[in-house]
Design an enzyme around this catalytic site. Structure first.
Site, PDB file in Angstrom:
ATOM      1  N   VAL A 565     -74.922   8.878 -38.711  1.00 25.04           N
ATOM      2  CA  VAL A 565     -74.342   9.751 -39.703  1.00 25.04           C
ATOM      3  C   VAL A 565     -72.749   9.784 -39.399  1.00 25.04           C
ATOM      4  O   VAL A 565     -72.266   9.981 -40.370  1.00 25.04           O
ATOM      5  CB  VAL A 565     -74.718  11.315 -39.577  1.00 25.04           C
ATOM      6  CG1 VAL A 565     -76.142  11.345 -40.093  1.00 25.04           C
ATOM      7  CG2 VAL A 565     -74.457  12.116 -38.213  1.00 25.04           C
ATOM      8  N   TYR A 656     -66.827  21.868 -31.270  1.00 28.20           N
ATOM      9  CA  TYR A 656     -68.085  22.040 -32.004  1.00 28.20           C
ATOM     10  C   TYR A 656     -67.575  23.271 -32.817  1.00 28.20           C
ATOM     11  O   TYR A 656     -68.147  23.293 -34.135  1.00 28.20           O
ATOM     12  CB  TYR A 656     -69.064  22.670 -30.970  1.00 28.20           C
ATOM     13  CG  TYR A 656     -70.637  22.756 -31.500  1.00 28.20           C
ATOM     14  CD1 TYR A 656     -71.154  21.911 -31.978  1.00 28.20           C
ATOM     15  CD2 TYR A 656     -70.980  24.135 -31.502  1.00 28.20           C
ATOM     16  CE1 TYR A 656     -72.494  22.209 -32.367  1.00 28.20           C
ATOM     17  CE2 TYR A 656     -72.188  24.332 -32.112  1.00 28.20           C
ATOM     18  CZ  TYR A 656     -72.921  23.493 -32.379  1.00 28.20           C
ATOM     19  OH  TYR A 656     -74.366  23.739 -32.908  1.00 28.20           O
TER      20      TYR A 656
END
Ligand code: NAI
Length: 909
Positions: A565, A656
């Site tokens: 992705v 993150y």
């Protein structure tokens, strides 16, 4: 492999606080206080063993192909007919096929487990493929008796078969004794009980061990090896004593549910089993015992499939969905134990024509309507002509089941004049968004809690009792459910047939759960996964392939894709895979993820870039080509995956957290760009036991966090039903909540001539930073409005300001809210006498569609309404229902009572 393939349950919503029995009857039977802990379940006035059995059977059939059921065994000692197959009625209500074996089992509380052994034997012999066993009981007892407190009402069901087995059947052992601890003679409603001590010592204490020891010997297994032990016994102390005597591990013995629902008779072993099954881990064993003139013991071992069952209400869900009641008289009335005057209207004839019942059986029991073959319009009841005015085709109606279709309240009323055991009688129009509507009775609700647009579920209930002929008539009613439950309710109506979905990172964890559930519900799925390690290193096609194999194993449709992705080409290739294989793309779930946790000062650029690449850049790479297709076809559902680490921060996850919060900004803008193309984009913040959380969360917690518990939120976001866009749902362990970005009301500093200073910010910080009355804004323009208003000197309008009215304000506002068009032909004067602070007298006259409001007393009012000024404010603010105010005595009405009902029509506050 033979075993259980599904389970379900139903406990009525009403729970009687046992202390209310003591409060009312303790003067007569003080000893009952000894067992008055907690609450017992009891049927609404329109429920009985049959309606509960139907509810449990429907729950069990969720996500199954019900036409595969070729045997249905109904077990109960309290069915409404002694000679009419109630199993046949359950079959009809569930619309099972006609070529099926149905049997009614009863006359002992052990009938549920005995029938289950029979069903397993039938499947084992090859005679039957898939059997359903339903057990249900609504036992009566005398008032102020231990058994009134021990008993509860409820039902549970299981299916058995050879495919998709969730708990393998390892064997059973039965003993039979004519041990009469209680009995019910013919023509009696209430059991005759023998002395409790004897029942306990000679019955439970000896017969259950005999059956269990027999089974353990037969299967060469030690009791201590069994992981979960389920047996009924309403004597709490004896329940544990038996465990000790047999040698079970005490912490493995499941609770007898005394405090939360009571003993549900023939249903209780399966009810207790239903409480345990959701917790079983693959490989764990569960022993099930039924007691009654002997005992049956059965042993099962859970398989991997147990975690893949479609979501259901189950015993657990039913227990949570409760309405507490401390009105002992209500309990007695609902069980027909006190006689009340029901009025002359209740004497209307209720004879049922059996010929009509047979002719209309599909409509009456199966709740089957019609769907037009030509135009697809649904209608209830089914008729020869299509109701669609632009179709009107004749004889084009196919059967269409309505029982599980989503439905909403279109209109409703509470009727105090209609005959009802629980007035006011609530009924109204129910609309099915997929087509069709009907006038229906409402049940399990109070009129105050119902609102237009409220989701309802259709439930099979009693409508009338013809006591002269001993006949009970049934039909379907609407039962309001709360919005969250409806939104997350994953029923067969959330069907994804013909939809094409891409799930990224679907080779494991959460993505796998989404892909499986979508495919199970008919979607064609692209299972994308790079197959790398948790930090993103390495690749393998195995992860995606395995999930595709799993989907194909249940005849689902899926293709694998192994692109990353994290690149533009990868994103394009993933979307192309959907178009090449299935011709379109309706759903995109951006889920793939990796972790490279490091405290900030140790975080290398590569860790930063890798994590932002897979989470944030990927959202751009995959969504852009998907968005192009969705825009073209004017439909799309996109789900992003954020994290609590991004929403709230977490040590060691700066990369993150940044990526995950970046996705929220991405969503906020795309929701606006997609709106005109029916493209909805929402975000899930999951918490689940996957390899990403393996070392991070304690094992006990992880055990409760199955990825399957997150899937309902994601599937709802993927559905056509989902009208939301731009929302964040937190989901984990079956708990769902919404997060949102909100802004406080703020404060204006400085003046038109002087600029604000840092000192003012410091000194006024608490005013600036308060989150009281914080608001959520749909877009940037709306978010700027309060600032613009403050800088031009206009006070921002908040709901709170509007709320702060006095009675005098309300009367001043009345001309603004007067509904002139509704006033035609009305000639009335309403006198208001409001007591307390800010009270006073006002009258409101309506004549010739004009309104006059004056302070003071009218000489000749049509209707006088007396209440406190505060109640009047609450009523106009919609916080106090006028009917409740009237029935509770807060509102007193003199003069023409009927005219008072015009007020709601004439004024829209
Ligand atoms: P997982 O590690 O079980 O699954 C993630 C999958 O994504 C793996 O199969 C992996 O091979 C695949 N993947 C990784 N990089 C890829 C790439 N470049 N291209 C295609 N596939 C790739 O992890 P889990 O927990 O299922 O995570 C799913 C999502 O949920 C992630 O976005 C994660 O950040 C998020 N999340 C998970 C939480 C949890 O409690 N498990 C908490 C909050 C967020």
């Amino acid at each position: 492999m033979i075993g259980l393939t599904s389970y379900g349950g139903y406990i009525p919503r009403l729970r009687l606080n046992r202390m209310s029995v003591v409060q009312n009857m303790g003067w007569f039977a003080p000893a009952i206080v000894m067992v008055a802990q907690g609450e017992r379940s009891f049927c609404n006035w329109d429920e009985d063993a049959l309606t509960m059995a139907v509810a449990a059977a429907r729950d069990t059939l969720r996500g199954m192909d019900k036409q595969t059921i070729d045997g249905l065994l109904l077990c109960s000692t309290t069915l409404p007919f002694s000679d009419r197959s109630c199993a046949g009625m359950v079959k009809a209500c569930c619309n099972l096929k006609d070529e099926i074996l149905t049997q009614d089992h009863g006359t002992t509380l052990r009938c549920g487990t005995s029938a289950l052994i029979g069903a397993l034997d039938a499947v084992k012999s090859g005679e039957r493929n898939n059997m359903m066993v339903v057990a249900s009981d609504r036992r009566m007892s005398k008032s102020a008796y231990f058994y009134e407190l021990w008993f509860g009402d409820g039902a549970a069901a299981v299916t058995v078969g050879t495919e998709n087995v969730i708990a393998e059947y390892l064997g059973s052992f039965s003993v039979a004794h004519d041990f009469v601890d209680h009995y019910r003679g013919t023509k009696k409603d209430i059991d005759y009980m023998w002395e409790e001590r004897w029942v306990r010592d000679e019955g439970y204490g000896k017969i259950i061990p005999q059956a269990v020891e027999g089974l353990c010997k037969k299967l060469s297994i030690a009791p201590a090896e069994i992981d979960h032990v389920v047996y009924p016994c309403f004597f709490k102390a004896e329940h544990r004593k038996i465990a000790k005597k047999i040698g079970f591990n005490l912490d493995r013995v499941e609770d007898n549910l005394h405090e939360v629902c009571g003993e549900t008779g023939a249903a209780h072993p399966l009810v207790m089993l239903g409480q345990v099954l959701p917790d079983l881990r693959p490989g764990e064993t569960v022993l099930l015992v039924g007691f009654g003139q002997g005992a049956d013991a059965l042993l099962f071992r859970a398989t991997d499939a147990i975690k893949r069952l479609a979501p259901r209400m189950g015993i657990r869900g039913s227990l949570e969905r409760k309405e507490e009641c401390d009105n002992y008289q209500k309990f007695l009335k609902f069980r027909d134990m006190i006689q009340t005057e029901m009025g002359i209207r209740a004497e209307a004839p209720t004879q049922t024509a059996m010929s009509t019942l047979w002719r209309e059986r599909k409509m009456l029991l199966g709740f089957v309507g019609g769907v037009c073959r030509e135009c697809g319009t649904r209608q209830f009841p089914k008729m020869d002509i299509c109701v669609n005015p632009s179709c009107n085709a004749v004889y084009t109606q196919d059967d269409c089941e309505f029982a599980d279709a989503p439905a909403r309240v279109k209109s409703f009323t509470g009727d105090l004049l209609a005959v009802s055991v629980d007035p006011p009688s609530v009924y109204g129009m129910v609309e099915f968004p997929q087509g069709g509507r009907l006038m229906a009775d409402f049940t399990d609700c109070k009129v105050d809690d119902v609102f237009v647009g409220q989701p309802v579920e259709m439930v099979f209930r009693k409508r009338y009792t013809d006591s002269e002929r001993g006949f009970t008539g049934y039909f379907w009613k609407a039962s309001p459910i709360d919005a969250a439950q409806a939104a997350l309710q994953v029923g067969p109506d959330q069907d994804f047939t013909d939809r094409v979905a891409v799930v990224t990172g679907a080779g494991a964890g959460l993505g796998r759960a989404y892909a499986l559930e979508l495919a199970r519900r008919g979607a064609k799925v692209v299972v994308n996964d790079l197959g790398g390690a948790a930090d993103g290193s390495g690749t393998s096609s195995r992860a995606a392939d395995k999930v595709v194999e799993e989907i194909r194993a249940f005849d689902g449709q899926a293709v694998a894709n192994y692109d990353s992705v994290a690149s533009k080409e990868g994103g394009e290739a993933i979307v192309k895979a959907a178009i090449d294989a299935f011709g379109r793309l309706d759903i995109l779930i951006n889920n793939a993820g990796i972790l490279r946790d490091k405290s900030f000062m140790k975080m290398a650029e590569s860790d930063w870039k890798a994590v932002l690449g897979v989470h944030l850049d990927a959202a751009y790479y995959v969504t852009q080509p998907a968005f192009a297709h969705m825009r073209e076809q004017k439909y799309g559902r996109i789900v992003l995956t954020t994290s609590a680490a991004g929403l709230f921060g977490n040590f060691g996850q700066a990369n993150y957290s940044a990526a995950k919060m970046g996705l929220i900004g991405f969503m906020n803008t795309l929701k606006q760009e997609g709106a005109r193309y029916d493209i909805h984009i929402n975000t899930v913040a999951p918490i689940a036991a996957t390899r990403l959380t393996e070392g991070l969360l304690p094992p006990d917690l992880l055990a409760r966090l199955e990825p399957e518990n997150v899937a309902p939120a994601v599937l709802y976001f993927c559905s056509e039903d989902c009208s939301h866009s731009g929302e964040i749902l937190n989901a984990g362990g079956g708990y769902f909540s919404r997060s949102a970005i909100v802004t406080g009301p703020g404060a204006m500093l400085g003046t038109a001539d002087t600029a604000p200073t840092p000192e003012q910010v410091r000194d006024q910080y608490s005013r600036i930073a308060t989150m009281e009355n914080a608001e959520e804004y749909p877009n940037l323009t709306a978010a700027m409005a309060p600032m613009m208003a403050a800088s031009t000197g206009d006070a921002p309008q908040t709901a709170k300001n509007a709320d702060a009215a006095s009675a005098a304000d309300i009367f001043a506002q009345m001309p603004n809210v007067f509904q002139k068009d509704k006033a035609a032909g009305i000639d009335a004067v309403f006198q208001y006498d409001l007591a307390g602070d800010n009270g006073g007298q006002w009258f409101v006259a309506v004549k010739d569609q004009t309104l006059t409001v004056e302070k003071g007393k009218h000489p000749n009012p049509t209707t006088t309404l007396a209440m406190s000024a505060q109640d009047f404010l609450d009523m106009t603010a919609g916080k106090l229902n006028p009917m409740t105010a009237y029935t509770s005595g807060k509102l007193k009405i003199a003069g023409d009572l009927m005219k008072s009902q015009l007020i709601a029509k004439l004024f829209k506050f």
